[in-house]
Design a protein around this motif. Structure first.
Motif, PDB file in Angstrom:
ATOM      1  N   GLU A 536      17.354  35.752   2.914  1.00  0.00           N
ATOM      2  CA  GLU A 536      16.492  36.365   1.925  1.00  0.00           C
ATOM      3  C   GLU A 536      16.940  37.793   1.596  1.00  0.00           C
ATOM      4  N   LYS A 600      22.663  27.225  -6.352  1.00  0.00           N
ATOM      5  CA  LYS A 600      21.269  26.847  -6.074  1.00  0.00           C
ATOM      6  C   LYS A 600      20.669  27.727  -4.988  1.00  0.00           C
ATOM      7  N   LYS A 604      17.177  30.251  -5.315  1.00  0.00           N
ATOM      8  CA  LYS A 604      15.959  29.818  -4.642  1.00  0.00           C
ATOM      9  C   LYS A 604      15.103  31.017  -4.259  1.00  0.00           C
ATOM     10  N   SER A 605      13.786  30.854  -4.472  1.00  0.00           N
ATOM     11  CA  SER A 605      12.847  31.913  -4.056  1.00  0.00           C
ATOM     12  C   SER A 605      12.546  31.739  -2.573  1.00  0.00           C
ATOM     13  N   SER A 606      11.864  32.745  -2.023  1.00  0.00           N
ATOM     14  CA  SER A 606      11.506  32.672  -0.610  1.00  0.00           C
ATOM     15  C   SER A 606      10.560  31.500  -0.350  1.00  0.00           C
ATOM     16  N   GLU A 607       9.624  31.264  -1.335  1.00  0.00           N
ATOM     17  CA  GLU A 607       8.722  30.123  -1.177  1.00  0.00           C
ATOM     18  C   GLU A 607       9.504  28.811  -1.137  1.00  0.00           C
ATOM     19  N   GLU A 608      10.478  28.696  -2.039  1.00  0.00           N
ATOM     20  CA  GLU A 608      11.304  27.473  -2.060  1.00  0.00           C
ATOM     21  C   GLU A 608      12.108  27.334  -0.771  1.00  0.00           C
ATOM     22  N   GLU A 609      12.570  28.486  -0.273  1.00  0.00           N
ATOM     23  CA  GLU A 609      13.300  28.463   0.990  1.00  0.00           C
ATOM     24  C   GLU A 609      12.409  27.941   2.115  1.00  0.00           C
ATOM     25  N   LYS A 610      11.134  28.471   2.123  1.00  0.00           N
ATOM     26  CA  LYS A 610      10.221  28.039   3.179  1.00  0.00           C
ATOM     27  C   LYS A 610       9.909  26.550   3.046  1.00  0.00           C
ATOM     28  N   LYS A 611       9.680  26.110   1.764  1.00  0.00           N
ATOM     29  CA  LYS A 611       9.425  24.689   1.560  1.00  0.00           C
ATOM     30  C   LYS A 611      10.616  23.846   2.004  1.00  0.00           C
ATOM     31  N   GLU A 612      11.771  24.356   1.686  1.00  0.00           N
ATOM     32  CA  GLU A 612      12.978  23.608   2.067  1.00  0.00           C
ATOM     33  C   GLU A 612      13.139  23.567   3.576  1.00  0.00           C
TER      34      GLU A 612
END
Length: 799
Positions: A536, A600, A604-612
């Protein structure tokens, strides 16, 4: 015509002529008949006899057959018969199994008739002329006959063909024939024509080699024909250049160059992997690879031949573990002996060597390491402190020396070579982190990765920086601990962001793209173990200092470079000049793989990172559960497999028992046949016994009659002399004694016949008991029991 029907068809009445006589009559008919039909029938008859009476036909008919080829050009049928007959005479029947002596005699006959045919060179010219006939029954046997002559007397026939006007051209024209079987035989002919070491200096062979090269290139069908025909094995003599390499004519160099290209066509990386592997295996087993390595290490070999030999060896060993292992064992004939790999690397990092030679060595090194983790480990091991030998030069020392030399091409080649030692091998990447370099006196040693980035930051030629960035990316890719090691140096990330963010000239765009790719690798393979350089925070740094869109644009500079597409086409590094050598084929594939995922990852946002991350954790849990299920199912499968094996064993036992019963039933059937025969013999003996009894009764009657006659004669002849009576009495007594003896013998034979009858009756009773037991066992096995006599009769009918 009746004569020919007698020879070819049925047999005439009366004594038949011998084979030699028949062949002589046929030859006379070929020579003297004015009717074409009669001559054609005679030649056809000679063809039918040419295998069985090979010596006789060859001795008596050869000249007549050649004359047919010369005079009966208007009839394709008789030409075909004549060509087939001559082919049978000179070519041994490979399908017929013969003992060693018979095979030697057959070979001698083939050589003898070949020698006789080519005594007059005009006969070869005649065959070449006949090939102009389009008729299949003339053209195919003509090509086969020429090929057989070439096989039996290679040098002599080669010489005649090569000096014959339009000889080779006529054969080349046949390659355009629409019939594949003819094209294949013509290919076979050309292969035999050029597979001869003594002709390597012939200009005609150059044309043949060029033709063959064009036939094989990008043609899997022709390549398979070449391999299946065992022509790879026949290529070995081409490369027996001998110990004296001082005499290299320009034509010999040209021909050998084409020969090397022929080898490369068969193992080209663009061929199917299976076909290439098969050819590589054949080249090793027939000794061709060993022969090429001999040229590789020989002295006095012209530079262009040496370069092409290195390229050829490269593709013969590429991806083949056996061939790669052999190449690793090759030593140069130096004192002390040095591995061939070390000698070649010495040329690669030597700026005085020709550019094409250095490129060939790099390609050879890449092919040696391609899909060869064992070789990669051996190369990396030469860089580790525990394996360094101060008294010898190692591959690792040469790579390090080239990596940090003043020659930019050496920098690039060494960096790319080192990258191939790490490709798809995380173990060796981790091992490389142990390598420590002493940079200057009084300063602590640094890692190899850190030294590469130190030189990058100092500024140097574009080629040097490109090579070092490629090496750094291969060290970091797929290995989080290496990424952590790289990020641990506080100067590396600021250097990369500064390079990417600047607006530099056209020449620097590639370096900017590579820096962006390296920074992207640090994000994608980051395990977040360094607080200041987590995924991040690195993305925030890119957004703040560079801009995401600008970062992606700079990343795209790599694939848009004009030299990128050139390197992506094929594995061999081929560039017009040293300055243009910037991309490696395998690196272009890595760029294509990483460009999309890094783009990609940056967006990616931090939220997307967490979801991933959550998704990954869930997937990990699912994977773990699935693995447990797989383990459980594997155990169940093994148990079921064991049960199945036991059941199959039981079934097999039942089958064996059933087969034994069938065998016994067959034996019973055979015994029953024997019994029937015995019963017939017994019946015959009964008849004989009755006859003997009748004969015995007759003889008893005769004896009684004789006794009565004797008594009557004694009464009526009382007046005769006593001497006559005594004489007759003695004679009659003798006769009676003989008859009594015969009676005794007949009675003995009757007793023996009765005994044999009793034995047969016991055998029948025993067979009845066996039948009863067999019926019971068949019932136990679940078989439908029918009358065994009926089964036996059915078996007899089926038989």
């Amino acid at each position: 015509m009746n004569f020919f029907r007698g020879v070819i068809g049925g047999q005439a009445a009366g004594p038949q002529p011998s084979g030699a006589e028949t062949i002589q009559k046929l030859c006379d008919r070929v020579a003297s008949s004015t009717l074409l039909e009669d001559r054609r029938d005679a030649v056809r008859a000679l063809k039918s006899l040419s295998k069985k009476y090979r010596m006789e036909v060859g001795t008596q008919a050869m000249d007549h057959l050649i004359n047919v080829l010369q005079t009966d050009r208007s009839d394709s049928e008789i030409l075909g018969y004549a060509l087939d007959t001559i082919y049978n005479l000179i070519c041994n029947d490979e399908e017929e199994e013969q003992d060693e002596n018979a095979q030697k005699q057959a070979d001698d006959l083939g050589a003898q008739f070949t020698e006789r045919f080519i005594q007059n060179p005009e006969h070869i010219t005649l065959l070449l002329t006949l090939l102009e006939e389009f008729d299949f029954h003339v053209r195919l046997p003509g090509v086969k006959l020429l090929t057989a002559l070439l096989k039996n007397q290679c040098v002599q026939v080669q010489g005649i063909i090569l000096i014959s006007p339009l000889g080779v051209s006529r054969m080349m024209d046949l390659l355009a024939d629409s019939r594949e079987v003819i094209r294949n035989d013509v290919n076979n002919f050309f292969l035999l024509l050029i597979l001869e070491k003594n002709l390597t200096s012939s200009i005609v062979v150059e044309d043949c080699l060029l033709l063959l090269l064009n036939l094989l290139k990008n043609n899997s069908s022709n390549q398979n024909f070449f391999k299946e025909g065992s022509y790879i094995q026949r290529m070995k003599p081409w490369f027996d250049v001998g110990d004296n390499n001082s005499g290299w004519s320009a034509q010999k160099v040209t021909n050998l160059h084409f020969m090397l290209q022929l080898v490369r066509v068969m193992v080209s990386p663009v061929n199917s992997p299976g076909a290439t592997a098969s050819c590589q295996k054949s080249m090793y087993h027939c000794g061709l690879l060993q022969q090429l390595c001999t040229i590789l290490m020989a002295t006095g070999v012209p530079a262009d031949i040496l370069t092409e030999t290195i390229n050829t060896v490269s593709e013969v060993i590429r991806g083949s573990q056996v061939n790669q292992d052999y190449f690793a064992s090759v030593n140069a004939p130096s004192n002390p002996p040095r591995p061939a790999i070390v000698v070649l690397l010495m040329s690669m990092v030597n700026e005085r060597q020709p550019f094409v030679l250095r490129c060939a060595v790099l390609y050879c090194f890449q092919c040696f390491l391609y899909k060869n983790q064992k070789g990669q480990g051996e190369i990396v091991a030469t860089l580790l402190p525990s394996t360094i030998d101060a008294n010898s030069i190692s591959a690792g020392q040469l790579l390090c020396g080239g990596l940090f030399s003043a020659d930019s091409l050496s920098n690039w080649c060494a960096a790319v070579a080192l990258a191939h030692a790490l490709q798809d091998n995380p173990t060796q990447k981790e091992q490389l982190l142990r390598v420590q370099l002493a940079t200057s006196q009084g300063k602590p040693p640094v890692s190899l990765l850190q030294q590469c980035t130190n030189i990058l930051s100092q500024g140097s030629k574009v080629q040097t920086r490109v090579g070092l960035l490629i090496a750094a990316m291969y060290m970091d890719q797929q290995l989080s601990i290496a990424v952590t090691h790289f990020l641990h140096n506080q100067e590396n990330v600021p250097f990369l962001t500064a390079q990417i963010s600047e607006n530099l000239g056209e020449d620097e765009r590639l370096v900017q793209g590579l820096c962006a790719l390296l920074l992207g690798i640090c994000i994608y393979y980051n395990d977040n173990s360094l607080e200041n350089y987590t995924k991040e925070k690195l993305k925030q740094l890119i957004e703040k200092r560079i801009g995401k869109e600008n970062f992606v644009e700079k990343l795209g500079f790599i694939t848009k470079h004009e030299l990128y597409s050139r390197a992506a086409q094929k594995p061999q590094p081929v560039f017009p000049s040293p300055e243009q050598m910037l991309f490696d084929h395998e690196f272009t594939k890595l760029v294509k793989e990483l460009e999309g995922v890094i783009t990609k990852a940056v967006h990616k946002s931090s939220e997307e990172e967490k979801k991933e991350e959550e998704l990954i954790r869930e997937q990990d849990t699912q994977i773990k559960e699935l693995k447990e299920q797989v383990t459980s199912m594997t155990t169940q499968h093994e148990q079921m497999q064991n049960t199945l094996t036991q059941q199959l064993s039981q079934i097999q036992q039942h089958k064996d028992q059933y087969n034994i019963l069938k065998l016994k039933l067959g034996q019973w059937s055979a015994d029953r046949g024997s019994f029937c025969k015995l019963r017939e013999e017994m019946e015959e003996m009964r008849k004989q016994n009755t006859l003997l009894q009748s004969q015995l009764s007759d003889k008893d009657s005769i004896i009684s009659s004789l006794v009565s006659i004797l008594v009557l004669e004694q009464t009526e002849s009382m007046s005769q002399s006593r001497a006559d009576m005594e004489l007759q009495l003695a004679s009659a007594t003798s006769t009676v004694a003989i008859l009594e003896t015969e009676k005794s013998k007949l009675q003995t034979e009757v007793q023996e016949s009765k005994k044999e009858q009793d034995d047969l009756l016991m055998l029948l009773a025993d067979q009845d008991q066996k039948i009863t037991r067999l019926r019971q066992r068949l019932k136990d096995l679940g078989e439908t029991v029918r009358d065994l006599i009926f089964i036996f009769e059915l078996n007899l009918q089926d038989g």
